[in-house]
Design a protein around this motif. Structure first.
Motif, PDB file in Angstrom:
ATOM      1  N   GLY A  48      47.567  -1.937  31.859  1.00 44.79           N
ATOM      2  CA  GLY A  48      46.981  -1.442  30.627  1.00 44.79           C
ATOM      3  C   GLY A  48      47.815  -1.749  29.404  1.00 44.79           C
ATOM      4  N   ARG A  49      47.493  -1.025  28.337  1.00 46.02           N
ATOM      5  CA  ARG A  49      48.132  -1.247  27.037  1.00 46.02           C
ATOM      6  C   ARG A  49      49.275  -0.267  26.847  1.00 46.02           C
ATOM      7  N   ILE A  50      50.446  -0.791  26.503  1.00 49.26           N
ATOM      8  CA  ILE A  50      51.592   0.047  26.185  1.00 49.26           C
ATOM      9  C   ILE A  50      52.194  -0.432  24.863  1.00 49.26           C
ATOM     10  N   VAL A  51      52.960   0.439  24.246  1.00 49.78           N
ATOM     11  CA  VAL A  51      53.667   0.109  23.014  1.00 49.78           C
ATOM     12  C   VAL A  51      55.146   0.372  23.245  1.00 49.78           C
ATOM     13  N   VAL A  52      55.965  -0.580  22.835  1.00 51.56           N
ATOM     14  CA  VAL A  52      57.417  -0.458  22.932  1.00 51.56           C
ATOM     15  C   VAL A  52      57.991  -0.765  21.558  1.00 51.56           C
ATOM     16  N   TYR A  53      58.898   0.081  21.128  1.00 52.98           N
ATOM     17  CA  TYR A  53      59.641  -0.240  19.913  1.00 52.98           C
ATOM     18  C   TYR A  53      61.105  -0.373  20.303  1.00 52.98           C
ATOM     19  N   ALA A  54      61.700  -1.474  19.906  1.00 51.40           N
ATOM     20  CA  ALA A  54      63.105  -1.755  20.210  1.00 51.40           C
ATOM     21  C   ALA A  54      63.922  -1.537  18.944  1.00 51.40           C
ATOM     22  N   TYR A  55      65.124  -1.013  19.137  1.00 48.89           N
ATOM     23  CA  TYR A  55      65.969  -0.689  17.997  1.00 48.89           C
ATOM     24  C   TYR A  55      67.429  -0.867  18.393  1.00 48.89           C
ATOM     25  N   PRO A  56      68.327  -1.038  17.411  1.00 47.67           N
ATOM     26  CA  PRO A  56      69.740  -1.247  17.739  1.00 47.67           C
ATOM     27  C   PRO A  56      70.394  -0.044  18.411  1.00 47.67           C
ATOM     28  N   ARG A  57      70.402   1.115  17.771  1.00 46.57           N
ATOM     29  CA  ARG A  57      70.995   2.330  18.348  1.00 46.57           C
ATOM     30  C   ARG A  57      70.701   3.509  17.432  1.00 46.57           C
ATOM     31  N   THR A  58      70.425   4.641  18.025  1.00 53.70           N
ATOM     32  CA  THR A  58      70.195   5.836  17.223  1.00 53.70           C
ATOM     33  C   THR A  58      71.521   6.366  16.705  1.00 53.70           C
ATOM     34  N   GLY A  59      71.450   6.994  15.552  1.00 53.85           N
ATOM     35  CA  GLY A  59      72.638   7.612  14.977  1.00 53.85           C
ATOM     36  C   GLY A  59      73.049   8.842  15.768  1.00 53.85           C
ATOM     37  N   GLU A  60      74.288   9.206  15.611  1.00 55.18           N
ATOM     38  CA  GLU A  60      74.795  10.396  16.282  1.00 55.18           C
ATOM     39  C   GLU A  60      74.548  11.610  15.393  1.00 55.18           C
ATOM     40  N   ALA A  61      74.155  12.718  16.028  1.00 57.11           N
ATOM     41  CA  ALA A  61      73.872  13.944  15.289  1.00 57.11           C
ATOM     42  C   ALA A  61      75.063  14.322  14.412  1.00 57.11           C
ATOM     43  N   GLY A  62      74.788  14.607  13.142  1.00 57.69           N
ATOM     44  CA  GLY A  62      75.826  15.057  12.240  1.00 57.69           C
ATOM     45  C   GLY A  62      76.712  13.970  11.659  1.00 57.69           C
ATOM     46  N   LYS A  63      76.511  12.721  12.064  1.00 55.27           N
ATOM     47  CA  LYS A  63      77.340  11.628  11.532  1.00 55.27           C
ATOM     48  C   LYS A  63      76.520  10.781  10.563  1.00 55.27           C
ATOM     49  N   PRO A 139      65.913 -10.983  20.442  1.00 54.59           N
ATOM     50  CA  PRO A 139      66.910 -11.241  19.407  1.00 54.59           C
ATOM     51  C   PRO A 139      67.924 -10.096  19.321  1.00 54.59           C
ATOM     52  N   THR A 140      69.181 -10.446  19.166  1.00 53.97           N
ATOM     53  CA  THR A 140      70.265  -9.464  19.130  1.00 53.97           C
ATOM     54  C   THR A 140      71.220  -9.765  17.982  1.00 53.97           C
ATOM     55  N   PHE A 141      72.127  -8.831  17.773  1.00 52.53           N
ATOM     56  CA  PHE A 141      73.273  -9.049  16.898  1.00 52.53           C
ATOM     57  C   PHE A 141      74.428  -8.257  17.491  1.00 52.53           C
ATOM     58  N   VAL A 142      75.647  -8.591  17.057  1.00 55.48           N
ATOM     59  CA  VAL A 142      76.835  -7.916  17.568  1.00 55.48           C
ATOM     60  C   VAL A 142      77.441  -7.102  16.438  1.00 55.48           C
ATOM     61  N   PHE A 143      77.785  -5.842  16.762  1.00 55.88           N
ATOM     62  CA  PHE A 143      78.424  -4.947  15.802  1.00 55.88           C
ATOM     63  C   PHE A 143      79.505  -4.173  16.532  1.00 55.88           C
ATOM     64  N   ASN A 144      80.723  -4.247  16.045  1.00 53.86           N
ATOM     65  CA  ASN A 144      81.855  -3.545  16.672  1.00 53.86           C
ATOM     66  C   ASN A 144      81.941  -3.810  18.177  1.00 53.86           C
ATOM     67  N   GLY A 145      81.704  -5.053  18.578  1.00 51.46           N
ATOM     68  CA  GLY A 145      81.804  -5.440  19.978  1.00 51.46           C
ATOM     69  C   GLY A 145      80.599  -5.096  20.832  1.00 51.46           C
ATOM     70  N   MET A 146      79.573  -4.457  20.253  1.00 50.03           N
ATOM     71  CA  MET A 146      78.364  -4.089  21.001  1.00 50.03           C
ATOM     72  C   MET A 146      77.252  -5.092  20.702  1.00 50.03           C
ATOM     73  N   THR A 147      76.574  -5.557  21.763  1.00 48.98           N
ATOM     74  CA  THR A 147      75.386  -6.382  21.577  1.00 48.98           C
ATOM     75  C   THR A 147      74.202  -5.444  21.455  1.00 48.98           C
ATOM     76  N   LEU A 148      73.490  -5.557  20.341  1.00 47.62           N
ATOM     77  CA  LEU A 148      72.391  -4.653  20.024  1.00 47.62           C
ATOM     78  C   LEU A 148      71.105  -5.442  19.792  1.00 47.62           C
ATOM     79  N   ILE A 149      69.986  -4.849  20.182  1.00 53.14           N
ATOM     80  CA  ILE A 149      68.675  -5.479  20.003  1.00 53.14           C
ATOM     81  C   ILE A 149      68.257  -5.333  18.540  1.00 53.14           C
ATOM     82  N   ARG A 150      67.718  -6.419  17.994  1.00 54.79           N
ATOM     83  CA  ARG A 150      67.169  -6.348  16.637  1.00 54.79           C
ATOM     84  C   ARG A 150      65.871  -5.520  16.684  1.00 54.79           C
ATOM     85  N   ARG A 151      65.602  -4.833  15.614  1.00 50.86           N
ATOM     86  CA  ARG A 151      64.445  -3.951  15.535  1.00 50.86           C
ATOM     87  C   ARG A 151      63.132  -4.740  15.605  1.00 50.86           C
ATOM     88  N   MET A 152      62.253  -4.312  16.509  1.00 49.43           N
ATOM     89  CA  MET A 152      60.923  -4.909  16.643  1.00 49.43           C
ATOM     90  C   MET A 152      60.021  -3.928  17.375  1.00 49.43           C
TER      91      MET A 152
END
Length: 188
Positions: A48-63, A139-152
């Motif tokens: 069936g039909r699904i939706v996925v949203y990819a993102y680099p990383r969520t922020g930490e609470a309070g930061k 598609p990815t990018f690297v930040f502080n040594g972490m490989t992160l997924i570009r937002r899509m």
């Protein structure tokens, strides 16, 4: 400075670099991913039909995100993007979406905290070992040594990418853009 759940007015807008073009119409590879609800999910195997949203990383609470993170086009906005899918979840389901998932390279424990804190009514998938990212060529990018997924965002029908939203900007409009597309393109 705005916290992780709000967007600053001066965010740099990402440009379409073509790095996701190969995903349009592609059959996703059969890669099992750990979900925050304890299940294992292969996006390729879901019917069936699904939706996925990819993102680099969520922020930490309070930061508060730092200026270096804010300067990366498309990096800032993971929490607002997740909240947009939370807020449109019922509407997505009414439009024939069988499941919604978030996707990042963070581990499931980190993601579970965000799911609970943000009251997300769906699971988030962890690609912490980059298995899907590498197999599908996300598609990815690297930040502080972490490989992160570009937002899509993806609309996936029976394991095939039917619609791709890349780049996503502004991130807090991501779910509304998917809803608009779904209204014009009912499930087959």
């Amino acid at each position: 400075m705005a916290g992780p759940d709000t967007l600053p007015d001066d965010l740099p807008e990402p440009v379409d670099d073509g790095a996701a073009d190969h995903l349009r119409g592609a059959k996703l590879p059969d890669v099992p991913l750990q979900a925050t609800d304890g299940s294992t999910v292969s996006l390729a195997a879901l019917p069936g039909r699904i939706v996925v949203y990819a993102y680099p990383r969520t922020g930490e609470a309070g930061k508060i995100p730092n200026a270096e993170w804010n300067a990366i086009p498309g990096a800032r906005g993971c929490t607002p993007q997740s909240c947009s899918f939370r807020d449109h979840f019922a509407e997505l389901r009414q439009l024939g979406v069988g499941a919604v998932f978030g996707l990042s390279t963070q581990d499931s424990a980190y993601q579970r905290e965000a799911v609970e804190r943000l009251h997300l009514p769906f699971a988030v998938l962890s690609d912490e070992h980059l298995a899907l990212t590498k197999a599908a060529g996300l598609p990815t990018f690297v930040f502080n040594g972490m490989t992160l997924i570009r937002r899509m965002s993806f609309v996936i029908d029976d394991g095939r990418v039917t619609q791709l939203f890349y780049p996503v900007f502004p991130p807090d409009r991501s779910a509304a853009d998917v809803v608009d597309w779904l209204r014009a393109n009912p499930a087959p």
